[in-house]
Design a protein around this motif. Structure first.
Motif, mmCIF file in Angstrom:
data_model
loop_
_atom_site.group_PDB
_atom_site.id
_atom_site.type_symbol
_atom_site.label_atom_id
_atom_site.label_comp_id
_atom_site.label_asym_id
_atom_site.label_seq_id
_atom_site.Cartn_x
_atom_site.Cartn_y
_atom_site.Cartn_z
ATOM 1 N N SER A 57 -27.048 7.077 4.172
ATOM 2 C CA SER A 57 -27.558 5.977 4.987
ATOM 3 C C SER A 57 -27.278 6.302 6.457
ATOM 4 C CB SER A 57 -26.923 4.647 4.591
ATOM 5 O OG SER A 57 -25.557 4.650 4.871
ATOM 6 N N HIS A 58 -28.163 5.868 7.289
ATOM 7 C CA HIS A 58 -28.082 6.210 8.704
ATOM 8 C C HIS A 58 -28.410 4.963 9.511
ATOM 9 C CE1 HIS A 58 -28.652 8.043 12.526
ATOM 10 N NE2 HIS A 58 -28.908 9.270 12.093
ATOM 11 N N ALA A 59 -27.403 4.417 10.183
ATOM 12 C CA ALA A 59 -27.630 3.251 11.037
ATOM 13 C C ALA A 59 -28.234 3.725 12.351
ATOM 14 C CB ALA A 59 -26.318 2.529 11.297
ATOM 15 N N ARG A 60 -29.199 3.002 12.838
ATOM 16 C CA ARG A 60 -29.829 3.276 14.131
ATOM 17 C C ARG A 60 -30.531 4.635 14.177
ATOM 18 N NH1 ARG A 60 -28.613 0.293 18.507
ATOM 19 N NH2 ARG A 60 -28.408 2.118 19.832
ATOM 20 N N MET A 61 -31.293 4.934 13.144
ATOM 21 C CA MET A 61 -32.137 6.132 13.156
ATOM 22 C C MET A 61 -33.287 5.861 14.132
ATOM 23 S SD MET A 61 -34.113 7.933 9.962
ATOM 24 C CE MET A 61 -32.607 8.340 9.111
ATOM 25 N N ALA A 62 -33.771 6.909 14.782
ATOM 26 C CA ALA A 62 -34.809 6.727 15.798
ATOM 27 C C ALA A 62 -36.184 7.149 15.282
ATOM 28 C CB ALA A 62 -34.465 7.536 17.042
ATOM 29 N N ARG A 63 -37.183 6.374 15.688
ATOM 30 C CA ARG A 63 -38.588 6.730 15.471
ATOM 31 C C ARG A 63 -39.219 6.818 16.857
ATOM 32 N NH1 ARG A 63 -40.057 2.781 12.586
ATOM 33 N NH2 ARG A 63 -39.806 3.784 10.577
ATOM 34 N N TYR A 64 -39.810 7.977 17.162
ATOM 35 C CA TYR A 64 -40.379 8.224 18.488
ATOM 36 C C TYR A 64 -41.904 8.147 18.421
ATOM 37 C CZ TYR A 64 -35.713 10.027 19.385
ATOM 38 O OH TYR A 64 -34.351 10.159 19.509
ATOM 39 N N THR A 65 -42.494 7.509 19.423
ATOM 40 C CA THR A 65 -43.940 7.381 19.523
ATOM 41 C C THR A 65 -44.378 7.807 20.920
ATOM 42 O OG1 THR A 65 -43.874 5.480 18.025
ATOM 43 C CG2 THR A 65 -45.903 5.790 19.303
ATOM 44 N N LEU A 66 -45.335 8.720 20.984
ATOM 45 C CA LEU A 66 -45.888 9.160 22.263
ATOM 46 C C LEU A 66 -46.853 8.095 22.743
ATOM 47 C CD1 LEU A 66 -46.086 11.428 24.388
ATOM 48 C CD2 LEU A 66 -47.938 12.385 23.019
ATOM 49 N N VAL A 67 -46.556 7.500 23.902
ATOM 50 C CA VAL A 67 -47.360 6.421 24.453
ATOM 51 C C VAL A 67 -48.250 6.931 25.578
ATOM 52 C CG1 VAL A 67 -47.253 4.163 25.595
ATOM 53 C CG2 VAL A 67 -45.592 4.750 23.820
ATOM 54 N N GLY A 68 -47.751 7.867 26.373
ATOM 55 C CA GLY A 68 -48.529 8.385 27.492
ATOM 56 C C GLY A 68 -48.042 9.770 27.890
ATOM 57 N N GLU A 69 -48.951 10.518 28.489
ATOM 58 C CA GLU A 69 -48.626 11.871 28.933
ATOM 59 C C GLU A 69 -48.841 11.974 30.448
ATOM 60 O OE1 GLU A 69 -50.002 15.167 26.582
ATOM 61 O OE2 GLU A 69 -50.501 13.842 24.918
ATOM 62 N N PRO A 70 -48.091 12.874 31.089
ATOM 63 C CA PRO A 70 -48.268 13.023 32.528
ATOM 64 C C PRO A 70 -49.630 13.616 32.835
ATOM 65 C CG PRO A 70 -46.824 14.735 31.690
ATOM 66 C CD PRO A 70 -47.094 13.783 30.554
ATOM 67 N N GLU A 71 -50.109 13.342 34.031
ATOM 68 C CA GLU A 71 -51.402 13.893 34.440
ATOM 69 C C GLU A 71 -51.318 15.412 34.397
ATOM 70 O OE1 GLU A 71 -53.947 13.923 38.516
ATOM 71 O OE2 GLU A 71 -53.029 12.020 37.926
ATOM 72 N N GLY A 72 -52.344 16.023 33.813
ATOM 73 C CA GLY A 72 -52.388 17.488 33.744
ATOM 74 C C GLY A 72 -51.642 18.077 32.562
ATOM 75 N N ALA A 73 -51.163 17.236 31.612
ATOM 76 C CA ALA A 73 -50.477 17.765 30.430
ATOM 77 C C ALA A 73 -51.446 18.622 29.633
ATOM 78 C CB ALA A 73 -49.964 16.630 29.576
ATOM 79 N N VAL A 74 -50.937 19.741 29.136
ATOM 80 C CA VAL A 74 -51.745 20.701 28.393
ATOM 81 C C VAL A 74 -51.308 20.710 26.952
ATOM 82 C CG1 VAL A 74 -52.401 23.142 28.254
ATOM 83 C CG2 VAL A 74 -51.937 22.105 30.473
#
Length: 111
Positions: free
Chosen positions: A92-109
């Motif tokens: 069991s793991h308390a406070r596991m993280a789920r990451y979501t990409l919301v936005g990218e910097p201008e010019g991201a490749v």
């Protein structure tokens, strides 16, 4: 040579250099360099939200540190949601993280 005579090199490249070169660097799929891990994280997040375990399975370690650098050095907008769950190893793991990409910097490749 004494310690005072040794020339110290900076531990981290300047932020501007990272922004200009990161997308053009090519690494092995098994590279553990921070930049390679950051590229794998962005590529994975582009396909949808990922947990810490998902990203570790891709060879990304110290995920929170890599995400922090992506946010604050490279300008990616990544949302973190914490939840209680079970890690891939069954513990069991308390406070596991789920990451979501919301936005990218201008010019991201694409990585």
């Amino acid at each position: 040579m004494t310690m005072a005579a040794k020339k110290k090199t900076p531990a981290v490249a300047p932020v501007g250099v990272l922004k200009k070169t990161q997308s053009s660097l090519k690494f092995s799929d098994k590279s553990t360099r921070a930049e390679a891990q950051q590229q794998r994280i962005i590529a994975a997040l582009r396909s949808g939200p990922k947990t810490t375990d998902d990203l570790r399975a891709l060879g990304c370690y110290q995920v929170s540190a890599r995400v922090h650098a992506l946010r604050h050095r490279l300008g990616y907008e990544i949302q973190t949601d914490l939840f209680d769950g079970y890690a891939a190893d069954g513990y069991s793991h308390a406070r596991m993280a789920r990451y979501t990409l919301v936005g990218e910097p201008e010019g991201a490749v694409d990585a």
